[in-house]
Design an enzyme around this catalytic site. Structure first.
Site, mmCIF file in Angstrom:
data_model
loop_
_atom_site.group_PDB
_atom_site.id
_atom_site.type_symbol
_atom_site.label_atom_id
_atom_site.label_comp_id
_atom_site.label_asym_id
_atom_site.label_seq_id
_atom_site.Cartn_x
_atom_site.Cartn_y
_atom_site.Cartn_z
ATOM 1 C CB SER A 125 -0.842 -0.020 1.279
ATOM 2 O OG SER A 125 -1.408 1.241 1.524
ATOM 3 C CE1 TYR A 149 -3.549 -2.633 5.852
ATOM 4 C CE2 TYR A 149 -3.186 -0.317 5.344
ATOM 5 C CZ TYR A 149 -3.445 -1.609 4.934
ATOM 6 O OH TYR A 149 -3.597 -1.875 3.598
ATOM 7 C CE LYS A 153 -1.267 -4.497 3.599
ATOM 8 N NZ LYS A 153 -1.575 -5.791 2.989
#
Ligand code: NAD
Ligand code: UDP
Length: 342
Positions: A125, A149, A153
């Protein structure tokens, strides 16, 4: 026929990529635990493709099951979409995110190693760039996390890079998505968020159907042309086709790469509101509010590398994104939770 495993293939991006893979002649198999999706998507995929959908309910955390699945179908590559993605929830429950996103990726790679499948396409992302020092963002920008989050990643990217360095028979394509929006033009599949949407486009779509009274515009005092936040919205079918291009490159060249998937252009919140009003044929009411904590002013990709490496560039416009979102939303106001569309 080349068999491809899609973890999280019943979700928003996975389901659209399923359609693009079938169109490109691949044979995808969906693995999903439906923790953030609805089994109703499978019948919709069968309607779109006119073929039965191979799908298995289960978790990527289950190494024995996943390795058996890979062996049984002689899977050539895995597209790994499965994971949790809500930034706010990750702040409230970081361990839930570390477990499913980081441990989930490690377990999946264990299953692949055991079954002898060593080609991985990973859903990363633009959040890995944190609050970027400048725009457009190239792949060489430093990585920084602003939430658990985002950390998950970056951690997965590092684990994959270390695996590639240690095991030369592994190949991976790390795809850094910008802001995926829109839906398949059939109106049969789309994004179906549970509860109140966090993201702009699904929220605007629910205001347009009357499900929500107005959009809260989180800040109009950013250093951008109209003061509202700028993002690189990319049509989910462009993103899906980007996965096919990445998979083709990975399987043909055996070379690993990390690439941005974005359009290279930024649109403001108010531009999205105006484009959506045109698509749905009426005004979308909004109120200007305070900034949302943690938000950044602008984020858009330098999309040059994807064109050079993959020969891929996004084709669809903001008007297409809004028109396709509106078709999906107006026909399926409750997502997959309602029965068939009229
Ligand atoms: P989604 O929630 O719609 O899809 C993820 C799917 O994975 C869901 O169907 C869910 O049920 C499934 N899943 C979750 N944990 C699982 C597990 N342990 N085993 C099996 N299935 C599991 O999300 P999405 O928008 O399609 O995103 C797909 C991927 O792309 C995610 O990894 C996400 O972090 C990443 N991503 C998404 C965006 C975005 O804005 N949508 C942006 C950048 C990156
Ligand atoms: N946004 C907004 N109202 C909303 C949701 C989002 O004004 O209800 C704004 C947000 O401040 C940002 C842009 O829309 O400028 C995109 O937000 P989104 O959460 O979709 O993506 P992200 O910020 O994670 O890139």
């Amino acid at each position: 026929m080349t068999n491809i495993l899609l973890t999280g293939g019943a979700g928003y991006i996975g389901s659209h990529t399923y359609v693009a893979l079938v169109s490109a002649g691949y044979r995808p198999i969906i693995l999903d635990d439906y923790s953030n999706s609805h089994p109703g998507v499978i019948a919709r995929l069968e309607d779109i493709t006119g073929q039965p959908v191979a799908h298995v309910r289960g978790s990527v955390l289950d190494v024995a099951m996943v390795s058996a699945l890979i062996e049984q179908h002689a899977v050539q590559a895995v597209l790994h979409f499965a994971g949790f993605k809500a930034v706010g929830e990750s702040v409230a429950e970081p361990l839930k995110y570390f477990d499913n996103n980081i441990t989930g990726t490690v377990r999946l790679m264990q299953a692949m190693e055991r079954a002898g499948c060593r080609a991985l396409v990973f859903s990363s992302s633009a959040t890995v760039y944190g609050d970027p020092a400048a725009v457009p963002i190239t792949e060489a920008f430093p990585l920084a996390h602003t939430s658990p989050y985002g950390y998950s990643k970056i951690a997965c990217e590092h684990i994959i890079a270390a695996m590639l360095a240690a095991k030369p028979d592994w190949h991976a394509s790390v795809l850094r998505y910008f802001n995926p929006v829109g839906a398949h033009p059939s109106g049969l599949i789309g994004e179906s968020p549970q509860g109140v949407p966090n993201n702009l486009m699904p929220y605007v779509a629910q205001v347009a159907t009357g499900k929500r009274a107005h959009l809260n515009v989180w800040g109009a005092d950013y250093p951008t042309p109209d003061g509202t936040g700028l993002r690189d919205y990319i049509h989910v079918m462009d993103l899906a086709e980007g996965h096919v291009a990445a998979l083709d490159a990975l399987l043909q060249t055996g070379r690993s790469f990390t690439v941005n998937l974005g359009t290279g252009a930024g649109h403001s919140v108010l531009e999205v509101v105006r484009a959506f009003s045109l698509a749905c044929g009426h005004a979308v009411p909004y109120k200007i509010c305070e900034r949302r904590p943690g938000d950044i002013a602008q984020c858009y990709a330098d999309a040059t590398l994807a064109l050079q490496l993959l020969g891929w560039r996004a084709q669809r416009t903001l008007a297409d994104m809004c028109a396709d979102t509106w078709r999906w939303q107006s026909r399926n106001p409750d997502g997959y939770h309602e029965a068939a569309i009229a």
